[in-house]
Design an enzyme around this catalytic site. Sequence first.
Site, PDB file in Angstrom:
ATOM      1  N   ASN A 266       0.870  -1.029   0.054  1.00 20.66           N
ATOM      2  CA  ASN A 266      -0.153  -0.001   0.023  1.00 20.66           C
ATOM      3  C   ASN A 266       0.791   1.374  -0.008  1.00 20.66           C
ATOM      4  OD1 ASN A 266      -2.380   1.223  -0.025  1.00 20.66           O
ATOM      5  ND2 ASN A 266      -2.928   1.012   2.191  1.00 20.66           N
TER       6      ASN A 266
ATOM      7  N   SER B 296      -6.115   6.536  16.507  1.00 17.22           N
ATOM      8  CA  SER B 296      -6.730   7.593  15.586  1.00 17.22           C
ATOM      9  C   SER B 296      -7.724   8.150  16.529  1.00 17.22           C
ATOM     10  CB  SER B 296      -7.618   6.777  14.396  1.00 17.22           C
ATOM     11  OG  SER B 296      -8.295   7.444  14.040  1.00 17.22           O
TER      12      SER B 296
ATOM     13  N   TYR C 176     -12.364  -0.919  10.647  1.00 14.78           N
ATOM     14  CA  TYR C 176     -11.029  -0.104  10.362  1.00 14.78           C
ATOM     15  C   TYR C 176     -11.070   0.622  12.146  1.00 14.78           C
ATOM     16  CZ  TYR C 176      -8.118   3.945  10.721  1.00 14.78           C
ATOM     17  OH  TYR C 176      -7.433   4.906  11.199  1.00 14.78           O
TER      18      TYR C 176
ATOM     19  N   LYS D 241      -8.231  -0.057  15.658  1.00 14.55           N
ATOM     20  CA  LYS D 241      -7.378   1.029  16.246  1.00 14.55           C
ATOM     21  C   LYS D 241      -7.951   1.237  18.065  1.00 14.55           C
ATOM     22  CE  LYS D 241      -5.046   2.464  13.274  1.00 14.55           C
ATOM     23  NZ  LYS D 241      -3.527   2.174  13.125  1.00 14.55           N
TER      24      LYS D 241
ATOM     25  N   VAL E  49     -19.115  16.846  -2.329  1.00 14.36           N
ATOM     26  CA  VAL E  49     -19.054  16.846  -0.789  1.00 14.36           C
ATOM     27  C   VAL E  49     -20.252  16.165  -0.162  1.00 14.36           C
ATOM     28  CG1 VAL E  49     -19.285  19.027   0.825  1.00 14.36           C
ATOM     29  CG2 VAL E  49     -18.074  19.360  -1.195  1.00 14.36           C
TER      30      VAL E  49
ATOM     31  N   ARG F 264     -22.359  10.703   3.359  1.00 15.01           N
ATOM     32  CA  ARG F 264     -21.467   9.608   3.561  1.00 15.01           C
ATOM     33  C   ARG F 264     -22.000   8.809   4.810  1.00 15.01           C
ATOM     34  NH1 ARG F 264     -15.082   9.437   2.694  1.00 15.01           N
ATOM     35  NH2 ARG F 264     -14.978  10.158   5.101  1.00 15.01           N
TER      36      ARG F 264
HETATM   37  C1  UD1 Z   1     -11.742   8.757   9.077  1.00 13.97           C
HETATM   38  C2  UD1 Z   1     -11.430   9.013  10.791  1.00 13.97           C
HETATM   39  C3  UD1 Z   1      -9.889   8.967  10.857  1.00 13.97           C
HETATM   40  C4  UD1 Z   1      -9.123   7.772  10.190  1.00 13.97           C
HETATM   41  C5  UD1 Z   1      -9.652   8.042   8.727  1.00 13.97           C
HETATM   42  C6  UD1 Z   1      -8.983   6.965   7.774  1.00 13.97           C
HETATM   43  C7  UD1 Z   1     -13.247  10.237  11.909  1.00 13.97           C
HETATM   44  C8  UD1 Z   1     -13.659  11.211  12.471  1.00 13.97           C
HETATM   45  N1  UD1 Z   1     -12.105  10.274  11.062  1.00 13.97           N
HETATM   46  O1  UD1 Z   1     -11.274   9.993   8.477  1.00 13.97           O
HETATM   47  O2  UD1 Z   1      -9.738   8.741  12.179  1.00 13.97           O
HETATM   48  O3  UD1 Z   1      -8.111   7.846  10.567  1.00 13.97           O
HETATM   49  O4  UD1 Z   1     -11.046   7.918   8.236  1.00 13.97           O
HETATM   50  O5  UD1 Z   1      -9.163   7.109   6.701  1.00 13.97           O
HETATM   51  O6  UD1 Z   1     -13.764   9.222  12.140  1.00 13.97           O
HETATM   52  N2  UD1 Z   1     -15.208  14.360   2.124  1.00 13.97           N
HETATM   53  C9  UD1 Z   1     -16.117  14.670   1.081  1.00 13.97           C
HETATM   54  N3  UD1 Z   1     -16.033  14.265  -0.221  1.00 13.97           N
HETATM   55  C10 UD1 Z   1     -14.808  13.324  -0.611  1.00 13.97           C
HETATM   56  C11 UD1 Z   1     -14.091  12.826   0.259  1.00 13.97           C
HETATM   57  C12 UD1 Z   1     -14.396  13.167   1.940  1.00 13.97           C
HETATM   58  O7  UD1 Z   1     -17.080  15.397   1.222  1.00 13.97           O
HETATM   59  O8  UD1 Z   1     -14.622  12.778  -1.603  1.00 13.97           O
HETATM   60  C13 UD1 Z   1     -15.737  14.755   3.563  1.00 13.97           C
HETATM   61  C14 UD1 Z   1     -16.022  13.443   4.395  1.00 13.97           C
HETATM   62  O9  UD1 Z   1     -17.420  13.292   4.282  1.00 13.97           O
HETATM   63  C15 UD1 Z   1     -15.701  14.055   5.713  1.00 13.97           C
HETATM   64  C16 UD1 Z   1     -14.365  14.998   5.518  1.00 13.97           C
HETATM   65  O10 UD1 Z   1     -14.260  15.072   3.949  1.00 13.97           O
HETATM   66  O11 UD1 Z   1     -16.435  14.888   6.215  1.00 13.97           O
HETATM   67  C17 UD1 Z   1     -13.162  14.380   5.701  1.00 13.97           C
HETATM   68  O12 UD1 Z   1     -13.035  12.819   5.130  1.00 13.97           O
HETATM   69  P1  UD1 Z   1     -12.106  11.898   5.045  1.00 13.97           P
HETATM   70  O13 UD1 Z   1     -10.641  12.669   4.391  1.00 13.97           O
HETATM   71  O14 UD1 Z   1     -12.084  10.651   4.418  1.00 13.97           O
HETATM   72  O15 UD1 Z   1     -11.534  11.637   6.578  1.00 13.97           O
HETATM   73  P2  UD1 Z   1     -12.634  11.066   7.823  1.00 13.97           P
HETATM   74  O16 UD1 Z   1     -13.655  10.315   7.462  1.00 13.97           O
HETATM   75  O17 UD1 Z   1     -12.794  12.311   8.664  1.00 13.97           O
END
Ligand code: UD1
Length: 342
Positions: A38, A127, A153, A157, A221, A298
Amino acid sequence: MMSKFVLVTGGAGYIGSHTVVSLVQNGFKPVIVDDFRNASKVVLQGLEGILGEQPILHEIDVCNKESLDKLFQQYSFDGVIHFAAYKAVGESVAEPLKYYRNNILGLINVLSCVIDHQVNNFVFSSSCTVYGEPVGQKEVTETTPKLLPESPYGYTKWMGEQIIADTFRSAPQLRIMNLRYFNPVGAHHSAQIGEFPIGRPNNLLPFITQTAIGKQEQLTVFGNDYPTKDGTCVRDFIHVVDLADAHVCALQFLWNQNSGVIEYLNVGTGKGSSVLELIKAFEQKTGLSLNWKFGPRREGDVVEIYANVDNSFKKIGWKAERTIEDAVMDAWNWEKHLNSLL
Ligand code: UD1
């Protein structure tokens, strides 16, 4: 004084590679263990470019206890940082056994070696997912109660911390730091290393930079009706170089202890930013206009969470220094660098 050897499992990965740089820059000798399932070899060239020499690397799977034992015999490690694990939330729901096998077995193997070979100093990649959706207050401290995770996942942790705590009870000579990462973003300022998503990115900032460069058509989003400042989710985005530095501070803290210890620390900025704020920061800093739209929520997303970081500063003297503006620029330069390699 001889430099200290530090084992970095997953050292070719996103956070691991940046930590390797911080370790070298602070006079330590990282030994990378990674089997590249990975991670990308591009990161090795980047590390060599930044460090001026190739880092020590062993292509080993942490689930292979025999190879790990040999490695611990070969080196006299002064500390171990255990990153190697799967981290995609959605994939973990689809393939739970893959996650439990790799993340739990890997941890058990590394922890056994730490004890058997009397290394004793151990840093674990945990995490903020262990807090789940915080009830009431969105700023969490290390004593905020852990909640049951939403995904396999998250459970790896959550259980990882439990396995380590139980092990510590039986082996109180251990010096252990559990670092609870919030949302790592950005890349090394040189643009020579960064996040290397394989396939379609799950995380927000890689999706933003890939959309801007044309690898993805459009960013969605996820949700605009959350009870937050602008209706989108709020996260604590922490620059990966700051995060990497926290590991060096954690190791120094462990080495300064005279007896066994187990600690839990939040690694974030202390500030919550919304998804829209990250997009706006990207557009403002790069001058680009991003193709994005609102889509449905999501499943399993936490609404809002950010770190209280008082203890991290008090215990190990660490705090984040970089902004989300720094992170979006560094991530963008890294994306452009990756694109130039194609
Ligand atoms: C989550 C976990 C984090 C973990 C990680 C692993 C929580 C708060 N966080 O991160 O601890 O290590 O997963 O990958 O549980 N988003 C969009 N569009 C996209 C992608 C993301 O809108 O295409 C939004 C998501 O809905 C979220 C934010 O961006 O609200 C962050 O998303 P992401 O980067 O995937 O991280 P977490 O889900 O916060």
